[in-house]
Design an enzyme around this catalytic site. Structure first.
Site, short mmCIF file in Angstrom:
data_model
loop_
_atom_site.label_atom_id
_atom_site.label_comp_id
_atom_site.label_asym_id
_atom_site.label_seq_id
_atom_site.Cartn_x
_atom_site.Cartn_y
_atom_site.Cartn_z
N ASP A 13 0.31 -1.29 0.19
CA ASP A 13 0.45 -0.14 0.05
C ASP A 13 1.21 1.30 -0.14
O ASP A 13 0.13 2.43 0.08
CB ASP A 13 -1.11 0.22 1.39
CG ASP A 13 -2.04 -1.88 1.32
OD1 ASP A 13 -2.47 -2.09 0.53
OD2 ASP A 13 -1.90 -2.06 2.27
N LYS A 16 2.88 2.17 -5.12
CA LYS A 16 3.69 1.80 -6.16
C LYS A 16 2.50 2.08 -7.53
O LYS A 16 3.42 2.68 -8.61
CB LYS A 16 3.74 0.58 -6.34
CG LYS A 16 4.43 -0.20 -5.02
CD LYS A 16 4.44 -1.38 -4.74
CE LYS A 16 3.45 -2.29 -4.53
NZ LYS A 16 2.66 -1.87 -3.39
N HIS A 41 -3.41 -1.55 -6.82
CA HIS A 41 -2.71 -0.04 -7.54
C HIS A 41 -3.74 0.97 -7.81
O HIS A 41 -4.54 1.10 -8.29
CB HIS A 41 -1.97 -0.85 -8.34
CG HIS A 41 -1.18 -1.45 -7.75
ND1 HIS A 41 0.17 -2.17 -8.46
CD2 HIS A 41 -0.53 -1.99 -7.02
CE1 HIS A 41 0.94 -3.01 -7.99
NE2 HIS A 41 1.31 -2.86 -6.55
N GLN A 222 2.39 -6.03 -3.40
CA GLN A 222 2.32 -5.94 -1.90
C GLN A 222 3.43 -5.36 -1.32
O GLN A 222 3.95 -3.49 -2.31
CB GLN A 222 2.70 -7.01 -1.21
CG GLN A 222 0.97 -8.52 -1.61
CD GLN A 222 0.80 -9.03 -2.36
OE1 GLN A 222 0.99 -9.25 -3.56
NE2 GLN A 222 -0.70 -8.65 -2.91
N VAL A 412 3.11 14.71 -2.56
CA VAL A 412 2.62 15.71 -1.94
C VAL A 412 1.27 15.82 -1.96
O VAL A 412 0.51 16.57 -1.49
CB VAL A 412 3.14 16.66 -1.92
CG1 VAL A 412 4.51 16.33 -1.99
CG2 VAL A 412 2.94 17.23 -3.60
#
Length: 423
Positions: A13, A16, A41, A222, A412
């Site tokens: 989590d 990616k 994802h 993962q 961000v």
């Protein structure tokens, strides 16, 4: 040309999917090398959130070849649903999506066995997503599984029935029935759909593309701390989530691997059971969870939250040979006056260590923290890396000094444009 690999450095989590989407335009190929629909994802662009489970994250770029490698376990029903959602959103995936004939099939009975096994554990549950992942990998290693290529054989129906018979015996051991009849029609319909796709020997495809000078981004699912060998066993996933898994999961030689992108949040999360040294059980942990919307994209489960863990990160960096770090979700910490970083562990005997002990000792550790000033700034409004607050720059520098790997990207916000290249 090389193969660059993207891996999660924590318990999954990490973000990616977003990074693959950002990096993808510079690659010719994006290839998924392990995991299944237990992965989620999330990519956000144009104000819309997209969640992929088995489809490689380069699918939104029409010039990119997307490969589902042999190390993946594929659920035909979920796969068809994903592709239909992409079609509904105007994504033309038909020409650039290839699936390995050697990828393992998740059967309805695998999902049933997954639930039965988890319920049989009682209070010591692994925290399975109940997607059938573990039982499918068990059959793969036990040499009894069905592969994507098997759906093209004239005796596929017989092979399927043999697998269901074996799973029925397992269920009966627990005094249960499989109860899969209502799911089988959908499964076989999805298998018919799967037969129409580009099923191929993707190991040849990938190596041919490399010889042609194409560059490949290998996408993991993962995180490294969930690796079947090196994660917090037994609270792990069922595949090799580290860089080595890209070689076996795609059929590429180690000599092709060049850059290794290690993805980490600016804090830490975990879903499911297992040790988590820096977990926060207080209002601070809940504040991180709410600010970061830390709920599983696959399961919806609330994630466990805590401060960043440098011993665990150093361990993952070592295993993967990470060449650069991408620091995600820094904006989640915007409202904190103080940020804490776990630099060492204190062992039960009072000694300190910066090594990650075996999982049995992890639950007995006391994290040792370094306190750093927060930035108290709305990071999502920043598009220029030079405009980042000095406190965040100092935080990044602190991580680089302790991890001995450069941080090249700081995220961000959830959107593509909120991904700042700081190196």
């Amino acid at each position: 040309m090389p193969v660059d690999v993207l891996v999660g450095l924590q318990w999954g989590d990490e973000g990616k999917g977003k990074i693959v989407d950002v990096l993808a335009p510079t690659y010719d190929v994006v290839a998924r090398f392990q995991g299944g629909p237990n992965a989620g994802h999330t990519l956000t662009f144009g104000g819309t959130k997209h969640v992929l489970h088995q489809v490689p994250s380069g699918i939104f770029h029409p010039h990119i070849i997307n490969v589902v490698g042999n190390g993946v376990v594929l659920d035909p029903v979920v796969f068809r649903q994903e592709l239909q959602k992409l079609t509904d959103r105007g994504v033309n995936w038909e020409q650039n999506l290839y699936i390995s004939r050697k990828a393992q099939l998740i059967l309805p009975s695998h999902r049933a066995i997954d639930r039965i096994n988890e319920e049989a554990r009682g209070g010591s549950k692994i925290g399975s997503t109940l997607k059938g992942i573990g039982p499918t990998y068990q059959d793969k290693i036990g040499r009894t599984g069905l592969r994507v290529g098997d759906i093209l054989l004239p005796d596929f129906q017989e092979r399927y029935q043999e697998a269901v018979s074996r799973h029925t015996t397992l269920a009966e051991f627990h005094g249960r029935g499989l109860e899969i009849e209502e799911f089988e029609a959908d499964f076989f319909s999805a298998v018919e759909f799967l037969r129409t796709l580009k099923l191929t020997d993707t190991e040849y495809l990938l190596n041919d593309l490399l010889r042609q000078g194409k560059n490949v981004l290998a996408e993991g699912a993962q995180g490294s701390m969930l690796d079947i060998d090196f994660g917090t066993y037994p609270y792990v996933t069922s595949s090799s989530t580290i860089v080595a898994g890209a070689c076996t999961g795609l059929g590429i030689a180690p000599r092709h691997i060049d850059k290794v992108y290690g993805i980490s949040k600016a804090y830490c999360t975990r879903v499911g059971s297992g040790p988590f040294p820096t977990e926060l059980h207080d209002a601070v942990g809940e504040q991180i969870r709410q600010a970061g919307r830390e709920f599983g994209s696959t399961t919806g489960r609330p994630r466990r939250c805590g401060w960043i863990d440098l011993p665990a990160l150093r361990y993952s960096i070592m295993l993967n040979g990470v060449t650069e770090i991408h620091l995600m979700k820094a904006d989640v910490l915007d409202e904190f006056d103080e940020i804490q970083v776990c630099t060492h562990y204190q062992l039960p005997n009072g000694e300190q260590t910066d090594h990650l002990p075996d999982h049995g000792d992890l639950e007995k550790l006391t994290p040792i923290y370094k306190r750093l000033p927060g930035w108290r700034t709305d990071l999502q409004s920043i598009t220029d890396p030079q405009a980042l607050p000095q406190q965040l720059k100092d935080y990044v520098l602190f991580l680089e000094e302790h991890l001995e790997v450069p941080v090249s990207i700081v995220s961000v916000g959830p959107d593509r444009v909120s991904t700042l290249h700081v190196k």
